[in-house]
Write a protein that holds these residues in place. Structure first.
Motif, PDB file in Angstrom:
ATOM      1  N   TYR A  15       9.176   7.112 -13.517  1.00  0.00           N
ATOM      2  CA  TYR A  15       8.930   5.679 -13.377  1.00  0.00           C
ATOM      3  C   TYR A  15       9.461   4.898 -14.588  1.00  0.00           C
ATOM      4  O   TYR A  15       9.802   3.730 -14.486  1.00  0.00           O
ATOM      5  CB  TYR A  15       7.433   5.412 -13.235  1.00  0.00           C
ATOM      6  N   SER A  16       9.484   5.578 -15.741  1.00  0.00           N
ATOM      7  CA  SER A  16       9.866   4.893 -16.976  1.00  0.00           C
ATOM      8  C   SER A  16      11.375   4.826 -17.178  1.00  0.00           C
ATOM      9  O   SER A  16      11.831   4.392 -18.226  1.00  0.00           O
ATOM     10  CB  SER A  16       9.225   5.613 -18.165  1.00  0.00           C
ATOM     11  N   MET A  17      12.178   5.269 -16.204  1.00  0.00           N
ATOM     12  CA  MET A  17      13.633   5.257 -16.349  1.00  0.00           C
ATOM     13  C   MET A  17      14.094   3.801 -16.522  1.00  0.00           C
ATOM     14  O   MET A  17      13.884   2.956 -15.648  1.00  0.00           O
ATOM     15  CB  MET A  17      14.284   5.891 -15.119  1.00  0.00           C
ATOM     16  N   PRO A  18      14.736   3.458 -17.653  1.00  0.00           N
ATOM     17  CA  PRO A  18      15.030   2.047 -17.943  1.00  0.00           C
ATOM     18  C   PRO A  18      16.080   1.440 -17.021  1.00  0.00           C
ATOM     19  O   PRO A  18      15.955   0.286 -16.604  1.00  0.00           O
ATOM     20  CB  PRO A  18      15.518   2.090 -19.397  1.00  0.00           C
ATOM     21  N   SER A  19      17.137   2.160 -16.687  1.00  0.00           N
ATOM     22  CA  SER A  19      18.219   1.606 -15.865  1.00  0.00           C
ATOM     23  C   SER A  19      18.600   2.627 -14.809  1.00  0.00           C
ATOM     24  O   SER A  19      19.556   3.390 -14.971  1.00  0.00           O
ATOM     25  CB  SER A  19      19.419   1.263 -16.753  1.00  0.00           C
ATOM     26  N   PRO A  20      17.869   2.675 -13.686  1.00  0.00           N
ATOM     27  CA  PRO A  20      18.138   3.698 -12.666  1.00  0.00           C
ATOM     28  C   PRO A  20      19.546   3.628 -12.100  1.00  0.00           C
ATOM     29  O   PRO A  20      20.165   4.646 -11.816  1.00  0.00           O
ATOM     30  CB  PRO A  20      17.082   3.402 -11.597  1.00  0.00           C
ATOM     31  N   GLU A  21      20.081   2.387 -11.913  1.00  0.00           N
ATOM     32  CA  GLU A  21      21.417   2.272 -11.329  1.00  0.00           C
ATOM     33  C   GLU A  21      22.454   2.982 -12.198  1.00  0.00           C
ATOM     34  O   GLU A  21      23.271   3.778 -11.708  1.00  0.00           O
ATOM     35  CB  GLU A  21      21.800   0.797 -11.148  1.00  0.00           C
ATOM     36  N   ARG A  70      16.110  -7.714  -6.705  1.00  0.00           N
ATOM     37  CA  ARG A  70      15.671  -6.315  -6.627  1.00  0.00           C
ATOM     38  C   ARG A  70      15.255  -5.916  -5.225  1.00  0.00           C
ATOM     39  O   ARG A  70      15.453  -4.793  -4.805  1.00  0.00           O
ATOM     40  CB  ARG A  70      14.538  -6.065  -7.602  1.00  0.00           C
ATOM     41  N   ASN A  71      14.629  -6.811  -4.494  1.00  0.00           N
ATOM     42  CA  ASN A  71      14.197  -6.474  -3.137  1.00  0.00           C
ATOM     43  C   ASN A  71      15.372  -6.617  -2.174  1.00  0.00           C
ATOM     44  O   ASN A  71      15.429  -7.511  -1.354  1.00  0.00           O
ATOM     45  CB  ASN A  71      13.047  -7.381  -2.702  1.00  0.00           C
ATOM     46  N   ARG A 103       6.054  -6.140  -7.813  1.00  0.00           N
ATOM     47  CA  ARG A 103       5.938  -6.611  -9.200  1.00  0.00           C
ATOM     48  C   ARG A 103       7.165  -6.263 -10.028  1.00  0.00           C
ATOM     49  O   ARG A 103       7.200  -6.503 -11.232  1.00  0.00           O
ATOM     50  CB  ARG A 103       4.701  -6.005  -9.846  1.00  0.00           C
ATOM     51  N   GLY A 104       8.149  -5.618  -9.405  1.00  0.00           N
ATOM     52  CA  GLY A 104       9.377  -5.289 -10.107  1.00  0.00           C
ATOM     53  C   GLY A 104       9.349  -3.967 -10.841  1.00  0.00           C
ATOM     54  O   GLY A 104      10.210  -3.706 -11.676  1.00  0.00           O
ATOM     55  N   HIS A 105       8.367  -3.093 -10.550  1.00  0.00           N
ATOM     56  CA  HIS A 105       8.281  -1.791 -11.224  1.00  0.00           C
ATOM     57  C   HIS A 105       9.033  -0.741 -10.423  1.00  0.00           C
ATOM     58  O   HIS A 105       8.887  -0.658  -9.195  1.00  0.00           O
ATOM     59  CB  HIS A 105       6.818  -1.368 -11.388  1.00  0.00           C
ATOM     60  N   PHE A 106       9.827   0.063 -11.104  1.00  0.00           N
ATOM     61  CA  PHE A 106      10.591   1.126 -10.446  1.00  0.00           C
ATOM     62  C   PHE A 106       9.631   2.179  -9.902  1.00  0.00           C
ATOM     63  O   PHE A 106       8.736   2.639 -10.593  1.00  0.00           O
ATOM     64  CB  PHE A 106      11.562   1.757 -11.439  1.00  0.00           C
ATOM     65  N   ARG A 107       9.825   2.606  -8.633  1.00  0.00           N
ATOM     66  CA  ARG A 107       8.908   3.521  -7.972  1.00  0.00           C
ATOM     67  C   ARG A 107       9.370   4.973  -7.980  1.00  0.00           C
ATOM     68  O   ARG A 107       8.723   5.843  -7.389  1.00  0.00           O
ATOM     69  CB  ARG A 107       8.705   3.081  -6.508  1.00  0.00           C
ATOM     70  N   GLY A 108      10.493   5.301  -8.645  1.00  0.00           N
ATOM     71  CA  GLY A 108      10.924   6.692  -8.751  1.00  0.00           C
ATOM     72  C   GLY A 108      11.779   7.160  -7.591  1.00  0.00           C
ATOM     73  O   GLY A 108      11.988   8.370  -7.434  1.00  0.00           O
ATOM     74  N   TYR A 109      12.269   6.250  -6.733  1.00  0.00           N
ATOM     75  CA  TYR A 109      13.100   6.604  -5.582  1.00  0.00           C
ATOM     76  C   TYR A 109      14.320   5.690  -5.551  1.00  0.00           C
ATOM     77  O   TYR A 109      14.270   4.546  -6.023  1.00  0.00           O
ATOM     78  CB  TYR A 109      12.344   6.434  -4.263  1.00  0.00           C
ATOM     79  N   ALA A 156       0.838  -1.211   0.000  1.00  0.00           N
ATOM     80  CA  ALA A 156       0.000   0.000   0.000  1.00  0.00           C
ATOM     81  C   ALA A 156       0.863   1.247   0.000  1.00  0.00           C
ATOM     82  O   ALA A 156       0.569   2.235  -0.654  1.00  0.00           O
ATOM     83  CB  ALA A 156      -0.941  -0.014   1.195  1.00  0.00           C
ATOM     84  N   LYS A 157       1.984   1.192   0.768  1.00  0.00           N
ATOM     85  CA  LYS A 157       2.850   2.373   0.825  1.00  0.00           C
ATOM     86  C   LYS A 157       3.588   2.578  -0.482  1.00  0.00           C
ATOM     87  O   LYS A 157       3.746   3.704  -0.958  1.00  0.00           O
ATOM     88  CB  LYS A 157       3.846   2.217   1.982  1.00  0.00           C
ATOM     89  N   LEU A 158       4.096   1.493  -1.068  1.00  0.00           N
ATOM     90  CA  LEU A 158       4.851   1.636  -2.316  1.00  0.00           C
ATOM     91  C   LEU A 158       3.961   2.013  -3.491  1.00  0.00           C
ATOM     92  O   LEU A 158       4.389   2.667  -4.423  1.00  0.00           O
ATOM     93  CB  LEU A 158       5.575   0.329  -2.631  1.00  0.00           C
ATOM     94  N   ASP A 159       2.691   1.573  -3.467  1.00  0.00           N
ATOM     95  CA  ASP A 159       1.796   1.838  -4.588  1.00  0.00           C
ATOM     96  C   ASP A 159       1.160   3.198  -4.549  1.00  0.00           C
ATOM     97  O   ASP A 159       0.362   3.549  -5.401  1.00  0.00           O
ATOM     98  CB  ASP A 159       0.687   0.774  -4.656  1.00  0.00           C
ATOM     99  N   LYS A 160       1.468   3.999  -3.513  1.00  0.00           N
ATOM    100  CA  LYS A 160       0.926   5.361  -3.477  1.00  0.00           C
ATOM    101  C   LYS A 160       1.523   6.166  -4.624  1.00  0.00           C
ATOM    102  O   LYS A 160       2.703   6.063  -4.918  1.00  0.00           O
ATOM    103  CB  LYS A 160       1.277   6.049  -2.159  1.00  0.00           C
ATOM    104  N   PRO A 161       0.717   7.005  -5.308  1.00  0.00           N
ATOM    105  CA  PRO A 161       1.278   7.855  -6.367  1.00  0.00           C
ATOM    106  C   PRO A 161       2.194   8.914  -5.771  1.00  0.00           C
ATOM    107  O   PRO A 161       2.128   9.220  -4.586  1.00  0.00           O
ATOM    108  CB  PRO A 161       0.032   8.494  -7.006  1.00  0.00           C
ATOM    109  N   ASN A 162       3.063   9.486  -6.630  1.00  0.00           N
ATOM    110  CA  ASN A 162       3.942  10.568  -6.176  1.00  0.00           C
ATOM    111  C   ASN A 162       3.112  11.688  -5.613  1.00  0.00           C
ATOM    112  O   ASN A 162       2.211  12.200  -6.261  1.00  0.00           O
ATOM    113  CB  ASN A 162       4.784  11.102  -7.346  1.00  0.00           C
ATOM    114  N   LYS A 163       3.395  12.076  -4.405  1.00  0.00           N
ATOM    115  CA  LYS A 163       2.648  13.158  -3.761  1.00  0.00           C
ATOM    116  C   LYS A 163       3.503  14.402  -3.732  1.00  0.00           C
ATOM    117  O   LYS A 163       4.679  14.339  -3.376  1.00  0.00           O
ATOM    118  CB  LYS A 163       2.264  12.742  -2.340  1.00  0.00           C
ATOM    119  N   LYS A 164       2.933  15.528  -4.091  1.00  0.00           N
ATOM    120  CA  LYS A 164       3.678  16.785  -4.124  1.00  0.00           C
ATOM    121  C   LYS A 164       4.104  17.176  -2.714  1.00  0.00           C
ATOM    122  O   LYS A 164       3.286  17.259  -1.812  1.00  0.00           O
ATOM    123  CB  LYS A 164       2.787  17.889  -4.708  1.00  0.00           C
TER     124      LYS A 164
END
Length: 893
Positions: free
Chosen positions: A640-646, A619-620, A669-675, A567-575
């Protein structure tokens, strides 16, 4: 006119139509329904009266005019009735440019060719019709064909009987008529119209010869023009009414082509279906004013514009300017202004604009080389009337003046000082301005000082500045500096000493007030933060109790933890809030222990869960070790769409020092969360990495902040910019989104030395129309506020103030600001103004003035003794009235 707009969707029963019209003459649908009813019942006299009343209030549509004209034609019996119908046609063609009405007019005129001068009159009407609508691509053809049939019919009457020899006079008449028909064909073939090929074939058959080369060339050119315009005509054909976007595109094309006649007819076609679009009228009248400049056409179009959209003050102002530009009589312009005053504008400021436009016109009529003249007295009388009108009528109607800065009084004072050389009158006017609550504003005093400086004497300049020092509350430092500068140039030693004493005393007083205000502000902030801490503590305790309860059942513990984390990870980016770190970062920092410690409670996993865990193990990873806070930075607001964050983070941060690890945050699910977390080998590298905070990355600002657990350090704030009063920095709002840093630097650099410019963007990197500009000192910032506030940048009016972001969630701060009142600068206790809805939904006809024995204030009714009746008493009185009583009251029976 607002009532007209709001009532177009209403429908009334026939029996009640006269009653509703007696209440409000501006109910458009009432008029239409009444006309239909009277036409069905055959009440001819009442029908004529109803149509006449409606045409005086509104421009009539094509259908209404055609019905009226056909009815009048059927009822015409006497010869003098024909002239009345001609007059009615002339009125009809002025409302809208309609090919059907022109065709009906021309055909009706053919019926009068037997009268003296009938042929020439009909021919003249046909010529006017061709000028007005002959270029209409789809409907103009009917006018051309009707005109040619008319001329061919006359030609047929001139044909000789078999065996008859024509006289020389008859031969000349025959030749002239043939030339007329030839000329009509040639004129038509040079104009791009639909079905041009048929007209060309008809001309060849009629002339019994091939047209000459010049006619063929003109015809081919017109055919090419028609092909270019065919896509626009087809778009109009398939579009749904009112086709505004299609007409706008068509107009843009014709404007580029540059043919004035075609531009005019395209505008007219668009307006016939979009008569209530003010911007379209404004664009059309502006084109006529600047390009064609034909008096009759310009003035008639302006008149039609204000008849269709009378609630738009800009159209009335342009009408007044056009009348003055074309030297209309003074009485005509004055009558137009009086009509505009009764047009029913939707906000108080519209009346101020109208009065300013009219007063400018009156000022341009005055010859100021004479000490006194009729025009000068009329100007002064108009200024006085305008001020009284805004104070009495407008303030009562809108509950606000519309002119809080007294611009009309300021202009009057400038006219008296500069043009009439009457400084005494100008000073009296400025006293009135200051008495209306403007004495606390520095810019008002400086305006007065500049007027005295230019047309008064040093003594009055000094007096004005001394009063300004004592009264100004928004920018007292700037006013004090102006006084000292003035005394350096003009004053004696005594004047200098007195100025220094007064400025020091005033600034000390202001600083004391501000210190007290800041203390109270800090106290309120601390109290609010303590309340927030208590709420967070209670929430944390409640959450811990809930977890302990879930852990009592071993089989449900893992499921509960997994659901909470997802629930915490699936929250949208909050301003993030102003001056606060992102909430998601706080959650991740607080919860990082979930990944760093093994659970003491053993859980049983299914084979599918074990397989899923093995797949996501890469990943985890462990997100963060709290013991390495000083070596780690937290990077957020990444795409979120950044292909290779590392790899992307390594490119950005490897220049600051050796990187130990880069840990992006992924969902289950393996999706990058922007952090992500970036861990360095040395502390200095982590500190240097914070300098790239807010750097743009893939079109959005990247947030870089230190790793601090805010649950343990609630006082820590990561926001890099100050959230308190900064007197050397200005805040600009209302900027166009296309404004760049270079544009802003060009605007601000002439007011002082710039240290930093920051354009505010949202989390996605898009501009918000806001900016902060830092100057070297407070004086330069104050000067920039006074000069730039209210200026226009790329058609946007900007607002400029000293930087002082308001505190969030400080509900009691408003009360504190009210208690301090004018002792504080405006920026210390909130926004620079408040929005107000200007649109009144009450029909003007129902806005009756109260009886002489009552007075209305703030929505209540007061009797002469001052006692007010609240809403409950009014409601009680209203409930006792029946519908009949209400009708009698409105009709004043």
């Amino acid at each position: 006119m607002l009532l007209w707009l709001s009532c177009r969707g209403n429908h009334h029963s026939p029996a009640k139509l006269p009653f509703f019209l007696s209440i409000s003459a501006y109910d458009y649908n009432c008029h239409v329904d009444l006309i239909k009813l009277l036409r069905q019942e055959g009440e001819l006299e009442k029908l004529q009266s109803a149509r006449q009343k409606m045409s005086e209030l509104f421009p009539l549509t094509e259908e209404l005019w055609l019905d009226w004209l056909k009815d009048e034609i059927r009822m015409a019996e006497e010869p003098h009735d024909r002239e009345k119908i001609y007059e009615l046609f002339e009125r009809a063609i002025k409302d809208y440019i309609c090919p059907e009405i022109w065709l009906e007019y021309a055909q009706y005129s053919i019926g009068g060719i037997g009268l003296q001068g009938g042929i020439e009159r009909a021919r003249g009407i046909f010529d006017r019709a061709l000028t007005a609508v002959g270029l209409h691509m789809t409907k103009g053809l009917a006018i051309w064909e009707a005109f040619r049939e008319f001329e061919n019919a006359i030609l047929g009457t001139l044909q000789p009987l078999p065996g008859t020899i024509l006289t020389s006079e008859q031969q000349e008449m025959m030749k002239t008529q043939l030339d007329r028909v030839h000329a009509l064909f040639k004129r038509q073939l040079t104009i791009p119209l639909l079905d041009m090929e048929s007209t060309y074939a008809e001309y060849e058959a009629w002339a019994d010869e091939v047209p000459n080369e010049s006619v063929i060339q003109l015809y081919k050119k017109a055919l090419e023009q028609m092909e270019k315009r065919k896509p626009f005509e087809e778009a109009l054909l398939v579009a749904d009414p009112p086709k505004l976007a299609e007409f706008q595109t068509y107009i843009d094309f014709e404007m580029k082509a540059g043919d004035p006649a075609r531009i005019q007819i395209t505008f007219e076609r668009a307006l016939s279906e979009n008569c209530l679009v003010p911007d379209l009228w404004a664009r059309y009248t502006q084109y006529l004013d600047r390009q064609l400049k034909i008096k009759d056409l310009v003035l008639s179009t302006h008149e039609r514009a204000v008849r269709n959209c009378p609630w738009i003050v800009g159209l009335w102002n342009r009408y007044l300017l056009a009348q003055e530009r074309h030297q209309a009589e003074h009485k005509v312009i004055t009558d137009t202004f009086e009509k505009a005053l009764n047009a029913g504008f939707i906000q108080a400021t519209d009346y101020v604009e109208l009065w300013q436009a009219f007063l400018d016109y009156l000022r341009r009529r005055v010859n100021f080389s004479q000490d006194s003249s009729k025009e000068l007295e009329e100007l002064r009388s108009a200024y006085s009337r305008g001020v009284d009108y805004l104070k009495q009528d407008i303030e009562q109607r809108f509950s606000e003046s519309g002119d809080p800065s007294c611009t009309i009084l300021q202009n009057w004072a400038r006219v008296e000082a500069r043009l009439c050389k009457n400084m005494q009158k100008a000073r009296e006017l400025w006293d009135r301005i200051m008495s209306k609550g403007n004495a606390k504003y520095a810019n008002m005093w400086l305006e007065y000082f500049n007027l005295e400086r230019a047309h008064g004497d040093p003594q009055h300049c000094r007096k004005a500045l001394h009063r300004a020092v004592q009264c100004t509350t928004d920018y007292p430092e700037h006013v004090c500096e102006v006084l000292l500068t003035f005394e350096r140039v003009e004053g004696s030693l005594e004047d200098w000493d007195l100025a220094v004493e007064k400025t020091e005393s005033r600034l000390n007083q202001v600083n004391e007030w501000r210190a007290k205000a800041a203390e109270k502000e800090a106290l309120l902030t601390k109290q609010e933060e303590e309340k927030n801490m208590q709420r967070r503590k209670a929430k944390s305790e409640k959450k811990a109790a809930k977890k302990a309860q879930k852990q009592a059942v071993p089989g449900e513990k893992r499921k509960a933890d997994k659901e909470d984390w997802e629930a915490k990870l699936d929250k949208p980016n909050k301003k993030p809030r102003h001056g606060e770190q992102e909430e998601t970062e706080e959650v991740l920092s607080a919860e990082c222990g979930l990944f760093g410690r093994e659970s003491n409670i053993k859980t049983v996993e299914t084979p599918a869960q074990q397989k899923q865990k093995a797949v996501a193990a890469t990943r985890n990873k462990v997100l963060h070790d709290n013991s390495k806070d000083d070596l780690t930075v937290f990077v957020s607001n990444l795409a979120y769409s950044m292909p290779s964050p590392e790899e992307r983070m390594k490119e950005i941060f490897e220049s600051f020092g050796q990187i130990i690890d880069i840990r992006p945050v992924y969902s289950n699910r393996g999706h990058f969360r922007g952090y992500c977390y970036v861990e360095f080998k040395e502390k200095a590298a982590a500190a240097n990495a914070l300098t790239v905070d807010r750097r743009e990355l893939e079109g959005r600002p990247m947030f870089v902040s230190p790793c601090v657990d805010k649950a343990k350090n609630p006082e820590f704030k990561v926001f890099k910019y100050s959230t308190s009063l900064e007197k050397h920095k200005i805040f600009i709002s209302g900027l166009p989104f296309s404004c760049t840093r270079e544009d802003l630097e060009e605007i601000c650099k002439e007011h002082g030395n710039l240290k930093e410019i920051r354009l505010v963007t949202n989390r996605s990197g898009k501009p918000k129309g806001l900016a902060y500009v830092e100057f070297e000192n407070e004086t330069q910032a104050s000067q920039a506020v006074l000069k730039l506030d209210g200026t226009v940048v790329k058609d946007h009016t900007i607002r400029v103030a000293i930087s002082n972001p308001p505190q969030r969630k400080q509900a009691t701060n408003v009360e504190a600001g009210r208690a301090l009142g004018s002792l504080l600068p405006r920026q210390l206790y909130g926004a620079r103004g408040k929005g107000r809805t200007q649109l009144s939904l009450v029909p003007r006809a129902l806005q009756r003035l109260p009886a002489s024995g009552t007075n209305t204030e703030n929505g209540t009714v007061s009797s002469q003794d001052g006692n007010s009746k609240g809403d409950s008493s009014l409601a009680a009185e209203t409930k006792k009235m029946t519908n009949a009583d209400f009708a009698k009251m409105l009709l004043k029976k």
